[in-house]
Design an enzyme around this catalytic site. Structure first.
Site, mmCIF file in Angstrom:
data_model
loop_
_atom_site.group_PDB
_atom_site.id
_atom_site.type_symbol
_atom_site.label_atom_id
_atom_site.label_comp_id
_atom_site.label_asym_id
_atom_site.label_seq_id
_atom_site.Cartn_x
_atom_site.Cartn_y
_atom_site.Cartn_z
ATOM 1 C CE1 TYR A 233 -0.847 3.794 9.851
ATOM 2 C CE2 TYR A 233 0.079 2.874 7.832
ATOM 3 C CZ TYR A 233 -0.858 2.846 8.847
ATOM 4 O OH TYR A 233 -1.811 1.856 8.869
ATOM 5 C CE1 TYR B 227 -5.442 3.459 11.711
ATOM 6 C CE2 TYR B 227 -4.806 3.756 9.425
ATOM 7 C CZ TYR B 227 -4.616 3.162 10.658
ATOM 8 O OH TYR B 227 -3.596 2.252 10.837
ATOM 9 C CE LYS C 84 4.342 3.165 13.273
ATOM 10 N NZ LYS C 84 4.631 2.672 11.940
ATOM 11 C CG HIS D 64 -2.061 -0.922 1.150
ATOM 12 N ND1 HIS D 64 -3.242 -0.706 1.801
ATOM 13 C CD2 HIS D 64 -2.234 -2.080 0.465
ATOM 14 C CE1 HIS D 64 -4.082 -1.690 1.535
ATOM 15 N NE2 HIS D 64 -3.479 -2.533 0.745
ATOM 16 N N PRO E 13 -3.237 0.259 19.364
ATOM 17 C CG PRO E 13 -5.035 -1.142 18.913
ATOM 18 C CD PRO E 13 -4.369 -0.416 20.022
HETATM 19 P P1 FAD Z 1 3.239 -11.760 21.676
HETATM 20 O O1 FAD Z 1 2.785 -11.855 20.278
HETATM 21 O O2 FAD Z 1 2.256 -11.454 22.743
HETATM 22 O O3 FAD Z 1 3.960 -13.136 22.002
HETATM 23 C C1 FAD Z 1 4.293 -13.515 23.310
HETATM 24 C C2 FAD Z 1 4.236 -15.020 23.402
HETATM 25 O O4 FAD Z 1 4.682 -15.422 24.697
HETATM 26 C C3 FAD Z 1 2.812 -15.536 23.271
HETATM 27 O O5 FAD Z 1 2.765 -16.530 22.256
HETATM 28 C C4 FAD Z 1 2.478 -16.078 24.648
HETATM 29 O O6 FAD Z 1 1.611 -17.193 24.584
HETATM 30 C C5 FAD Z 1 3.855 -16.448 25.167
HETATM 31 N N1 FAD Z 1 3.943 -16.468 26.634
HETATM 32 C C6 FAD Z 1 3.378 -15.613 27.530
HETATM 33 N N2 FAD Z 1 3.697 -15.949 28.778
HETATM 34 C C7 FAD Z 1 4.489 -17.056 28.681
HETATM 35 C C8 FAD Z 1 5.115 -17.889 29.642
HETATM 36 N N3 FAD Z 1 5.004 -17.656 30.956
HETATM 37 N N4 FAD Z 1 5.833 -18.946 29.212
HETATM 38 C C9 FAD Z 1 5.979 -19.196 27.876
HETATM 39 N N5 FAD Z 1 5.395 -18.433 26.928
HETATM 40 C C10 FAD Z 1 4.660 -17.386 27.321
HETATM 41 N N6 FAD Z 1 -0.763 -4.500 16.996
HETATM 42 C C11 FAD Z 1 -0.956 -3.842 15.870
HETATM 43 O O7 FAD Z 1 -0.014 -3.243 15.363
HETATM 44 N N7 FAD Z 1 -2.206 -3.846 15.278
HETATM 45 C C12 FAD Z 1 -3.271 -4.566 15.809
HETATM 46 O O8 FAD Z 1 -4.344 -4.600 15.259
HETATM 47 C C13 FAD Z 1 -3.080 -5.270 16.995
HETATM 48 N N8 FAD Z 1 -4.088 -5.986 17.551
HETATM 49 C C14 FAD Z 1 -3.869 -6.652 18.734
HETATM 50 C C15 FAD Z 1 -4.902 -7.376 19.339
HETATM 51 C C16 FAD Z 1 -4.695 -8.049 20.543
HETATM 52 C C17 FAD Z 1 -5.817 -8.830 21.175
HETATM 53 C C18 FAD Z 1 -3.417 -7.965 21.158
HETATM 54 C C19 FAD Z 1 -3.182 -8.648 22.509
HETATM 55 C C20 FAD Z 1 -2.383 -7.251 20.542
HETATM 56 C C21 FAD Z 1 -2.602 -6.592 19.344
HETATM 57 N N9 FAD Z 1 -1.569 -5.875 18.692
HETATM 58 C C22 FAD Z 1 -1.784 -5.205 17.561
HETATM 59 C C23 FAD Z 1 -0.230 -5.836 19.190
HETATM 60 C C24 FAD Z 1 0.678 -6.855 18.502
HETATM 61 O O9 FAD Z 1 -0.075 -7.998 18.183
HETATM 62 C C25 FAD Z 1 1.812 -7.158 19.460
HETATM 63 O O10 FAD Z 1 2.547 -5.960 19.620
HETATM 64 C C26 FAD Z 1 2.723 -8.291 19.018
HETATM 65 O O11 FAD Z 1 2.047 -9.520 19.146
HETATM 66 C C27 FAD Z 1 3.992 -8.316 19.864
HETATM 67 O O12 FAD Z 1 4.719 -9.474 19.622
HETATM 68 P P2 FAD Z 1 5.516 -10.181 20.800
HETATM 69 O O13 FAD Z 1 6.216 -11.334 20.151
HETATM 70 O O14 FAD Z 1 6.308 -9.191 21.543
HETATM 71 O O15 FAD Z 1 4.417 -10.684 21.831
HETATM 72 C C1 DHB Z 2 -4.698 -3.182 11.258
HETATM 73 C C2 DHB Z 2 -4.531 -3.012 12.596
HETATM 74 C C3 DHB Z 2 -4.170 -1.769 13.086
HETATM 75 O O1 DHB Z 2 -3.982 -1.580 14.399
HETATM 76 C C4 DHB Z 2 -3.996 -0.704 12.235
HETATM 77 O O2 DHB Z 2 -3.661 0.507 12.749
HETATM 78 C C5 DHB Z 2 -4.172 -0.879 10.883
HETATM 79 C C6 DHB Z 2 -4.526 -2.128 10.390
HETATM 80 C C7 DHB Z 2 -5.083 -4.514 10.748
HETATM 81 O O3 DHB Z 2 -5.308 -5.412 11.568
HETATM 82 O O4 DHB Z 2 -5.147 -4.697 9.522
#
Ligand code: FAD
Ligand code: DHB
Length: 393
Positions: free
Chosen positions: A387, A204, A300, A75, A296
């Site tokens: 962005y 948005y 980021k 995009h 979100p």
């Molecule tokens: P995570 O993806 O959370 O991975 C952490 C892992 O550690 C998980 O698999 C978990 O099961 C594991 N874990 C936890 N505790 C333990 C333990 N004690 N022992 C072993 N394993 C463990 N970001 C966006 O940019 N746009 C979005 O739309 C968006 N939507 C989101 C919706 C939800 C419901 C959530 C919770 C987050 C969202 N985010 C979004 C944020 C984005 O998904 C996260 O920033 C991203 O997942 C970060 O990656 P990570 O690997 O740091 O953590």
């Molecule tokens: C999506 C999620 C976001 O938080 C965002 O700012 C834009 C797109 C998505 O899930 O596609």
């Protein structure tokens, strides 16, 4: 009791833990990844969808971007809707031609798990880490339980990639750890729907009823979000109510359309900003959501997590190849500068697009910000650069 010995013990198989394990493998550094949930669960968890320019290049450079390049949607702009009119921001034009890619987080996770298994490297699912010990010595220990059995992993270092509810950040003693937090007075209701997106670019929107976001995953799958009250539950939101509200909030004088279809997945996510400092304590290094959460609205979260890993993998490489600890020592401060930038941008986007229910002054400021972001080239340039590529700036 099972015992393992490795160089880097990685807690969590989200995007951060999996990418770190993969890059370490390329660098000849051994790691063990322990993940609390099942493989099926982490591969199905629907979350983020926007990958920045530099982060897409990172995934490609380390051999993890093949399917993203083939299937991801490239995009060049976003649309912002407010006061019933639509305004396009030409992100690529304003950010040196850089683009962003729409590709689901769970697809990134699937690709990284497949690579890990192909490499025959250690990745254990349903292995919950309960404690991380001796991190101020040269021989930290991670304790977990797997299939009802106690497991002990001895390592040179521990990477805490276990998200905001994980065990890693709790290992840092209270007198060392500083936690900064802001909770917002709204949540997001997100749906994944079997419906062709009615828009090519992300939209948005700020409507009197609340925030709205139109995104997608493919030519036949839409991803949409509504700002809702924090106390709202999914039971209060029937399919019809969700679609009616999306349609109302997205409508402009010219373009009212939203394509409806069966809802495949739905969830409500609270919105908050969190920063934990420092991101290192002894031989424990935090990366991703374990150290910081952004609301979100700026897309980021996953990008920040993967950018932390880029810095951490380079620091481990310097340590193991040259016995040089300078980059490990610099890790926390180097990441935190970028993390706070992302916090600022995510906070700016969030506050601009979520109307207040009771603060008319705040609403006036939000609309002034929207006019500036969409009508003033300098303001639009800052937004565009943040962005599409904040984590490379
Ligand atoms: P995570 O993806 O959370 O991975 C952490 C892992 O550690 C998980 O698999 C978990 O099961 C594991 N874990 C936890 N505790 C333990 C333990 N004690 N022992 C072993 N394993 C463990 N970001 C966006 O940019 N746009 C979005 O739309 C968006 N939507 C989101 C919706 C939800 C419901 C959530 C919770 C987050 C969202 N985010 C979004 C944020 C984005 O998904 C996260 O920033 C991203 O997942 C970060 O990656 P990570 O690997 O740091 O953590
Ligand atoms: C999506 C999620 C976001 O938080 C965002 O700012 C834009 C797109 C998505 O899930 O596609």
């Amino acid at each position: 009791m099972k015992e393992f010995r490795t160089q880097v013990a990685i807690v969590g198989a989200g995007p951060a833990g999996l990418l770190l394990g993969h890059i370490l493998h390329l660098q000849g550094i051994e790691s063990v990844i322990l993940e609390h949930r099942s493989r099926e669960y982490v591969e199905k968890r629907v979350r983020a969808g926007v990958i920045e320019f530099g982060i897409a290049n990172l995934l490609e450079d380390v051999g993890a971007g093949g399917r993203m390049r083939r299937e991801g949607l490239v995009h060049r702009g976003i649309e912002i809707r407010y006061d019933h009119s639509a305004h396009r921001i030409a992100l690529s034009e304003l950010a040196d031609g850089r683009t962003y890619t729409v590709y689901g987080q769970q697809e990134v996770v699937k690709d990284l798990i497949a690579l890990r298994l192909e490499q025959g490297a250690a990745l254990y699912f349903e292995a919950e880490v309960s404690s991380i010990e001796d991190v101020t010595t040269n021989a930290p220990i991670v304790r977990a339980s797997m299939d009802g059995e106690d497991v002990r992993v001895r390592a040179d270092f521990v990477a805490g990639c276990d998200g905001s509810y994980g065990a890693s950040h709790r290992t840092i003693p209270g007198e060392v750890l500083r936690r900064y937090e802001r909770v917002y007075p709204f949540s997001w209701l997100g749906i994944l729907a079997q419906a062709a997106p009615a828009t090519e670019e992300l939209i948005y929107g700020r409507h009197e009823n609340g925030f709205v976001l139109y995104s997608m995953r493919s030519a036949s799958i839409s991803r949409l979000y509504l700002g809702v009250r924090p106390e709202d539950t999914l039971e209060q939101w029937s399919d019809d109510r969700i679609w009616d509200e999306l349609t109302e909030r997205l409508s402009t004088d010219e373009r009212p359309e939203v394509n409806r279809g069966p809802i495949l997945e739905r969830g409500i996510t609270a919105m908050r900003s969190v920063v934990i400092e420092p991101m290192r304590y002894g031989r424990l290094f935090l990366a991703g959501d374990a150290a910081h959460i952004v609301p979100p609205t700026g897309a980021k979260g996953m990008n920040l997590a993967l950018a932390d890993v880029r810095v951490l993998a380079e620091a481990f490489d310097a340590y193991y190849s040259k016995n040089d600890e300078v980059l490990l020592d610099a890790y926390s401060a180097k990441c935190l500068e970028r993390v706070w930038r992302a916090e600022e941008f995510s906070n700016y986007m969030t506050q601009m697009l979520h109307p207040s229910e009771d603060d008319a002054f705040e609403n006036g400021v939000q609309r002034a910000r929207l006019r500036q972001a969409t009508q003033n080239r300098e303001a639009a340039t800052v937004l565009s650069r943040n962005y599409v590529d904040l984590n490379s700036l």
